[in-house]
Write a protein that holds these residues in place. Structure first.
Motif, PDB file in Angstrom:
ATOM      1  N   LYS A  51       0.932  -1.460   0.031  1.00  0.00           N
ATOM      2  CA  LYS A  51      -0.070  -0.042  -0.077  1.00  0.00           C
ATOM      3  C   LYS A  51       1.008   1.151  -0.036  1.00  0.00           C
ATOM      4  N   PHE A  52       0.386   2.191  -0.869  1.00  0.00           N
ATOM      5  CA  PHE A  52       1.257   3.426  -0.984  1.00  0.00           C
ATOM      6  C   PHE A  52       0.258   4.524  -0.972  1.00  0.00           C
ATOM      7  N   ILE A  53       0.602   5.600  -0.059  1.00  0.00           N
ATOM      8  CA  ILE A  53       0.097   7.045  -0.041  1.00  0.00           C
ATOM      9  C   ILE A  53       0.979   8.107  -0.656  1.00  0.00           C
ATOM     10  N   VAL A  54       0.520   8.783  -1.588  1.00  0.00           N
ATOM     11  CA  VAL A  54       1.470   9.588  -2.308  1.00  0.00           C
ATOM     12  C   VAL A  54       0.852  10.992  -2.100  1.00  0.00           C
ATOM     13  N   VAL A  55       1.569  11.962  -1.351  1.00  0.00           N
ATOM     14  CA  VAL A  55       0.941  13.369  -1.145  1.00  0.00           C
ATOM     15  C   VAL A  55       1.864  14.348  -1.822  1.00  0.00           C
ATOM     16  N   ASN A  56       1.246  15.408  -2.030  1.00  0.00           N
ATOM     17  CA  ASN A  56       1.757  16.411  -2.863  1.00  0.00           C
ATOM     18  C   ASN A  56       2.963  17.176  -1.820  1.00  0.00           C
ATOM     19  N   SER A  57       4.057  17.356  -2.133  1.00  0.00           N
ATOM     20  CA  SER A  57       5.044  17.975  -1.128  1.00  0.00           C
ATOM     21  C   SER A  57       5.156  19.225  -1.361  1.00  0.00           C
TER      22      SER A  57
END
Length: 145
Positions: A51-57
């Motif tokens: 599982k991956f959560i990608v968030v805008n840096s």
């Protein structure tokens, strides 16, 4: 509709001894990736059993935490669904999965026990949002019964 989101969040907080969504995700083996995007706030993806959560840096730290909390709900409740939960422009679109994710984020990030109950009841949505450093829409999810 996922039932007892408030109880599920309470259990997670007790089990991992934190309300920090980033720490919770890492404790549960969910990978957090921070990448710059122009419009995308973040998304959840499950690939090869991970599982991956990608968030805008490019988002502020507090907004990153809101996005991670929201995506954490997708990781916990909706990971069997093949959809990618991609959020552009707004964190608060409509739909069952989005409502559940927003309620989860609201429960996780807004601890009404942190404020005297009398004072909390007399605060406006904007004041509560400012106090917890969350969008006012999240407060509205928290205060809806």
């Amino acid at each position: 509709m996922i039932k007892n989101i408030r109880i599920r969040v309470k259990h997670l907080i007790q089990k991992y001894d934190t309300r920090n969504p980033e720490k919770l995700a890492r404790e549960m083996g969910i990978v957090i990736l921070k990448r710059p995007f122009e419009k995308t706030m973040g998304f959840f993806k499950k690939a090869l059993g991970k599982k991956f959560i990608v968030v805008n840096s490019n988002l502020t730290y507090s907004m990153q935490q809101v996005v991670i909390a929201h995506e954490l709900a997708h990781a916990l409740f909706h990971s069997s669904n093949s959809k990618i939960f991609l959020h552009e422009y707004t964190l608060f679109p409509r739909g069952r999965y989005e409502i559940e994710a927003n309620r989860f984020a609201a429960e996780l990030l807004i601890d009404e026990n942190e404020i005297d109950k009398h004072i909390f009841k007399n605060m406006t949505v904007e004041q509560i949002a400012l106090y917890f450093d969350v969008p006012k829409e999240l407060v509205e999810y928290k205060t809806k019964k």
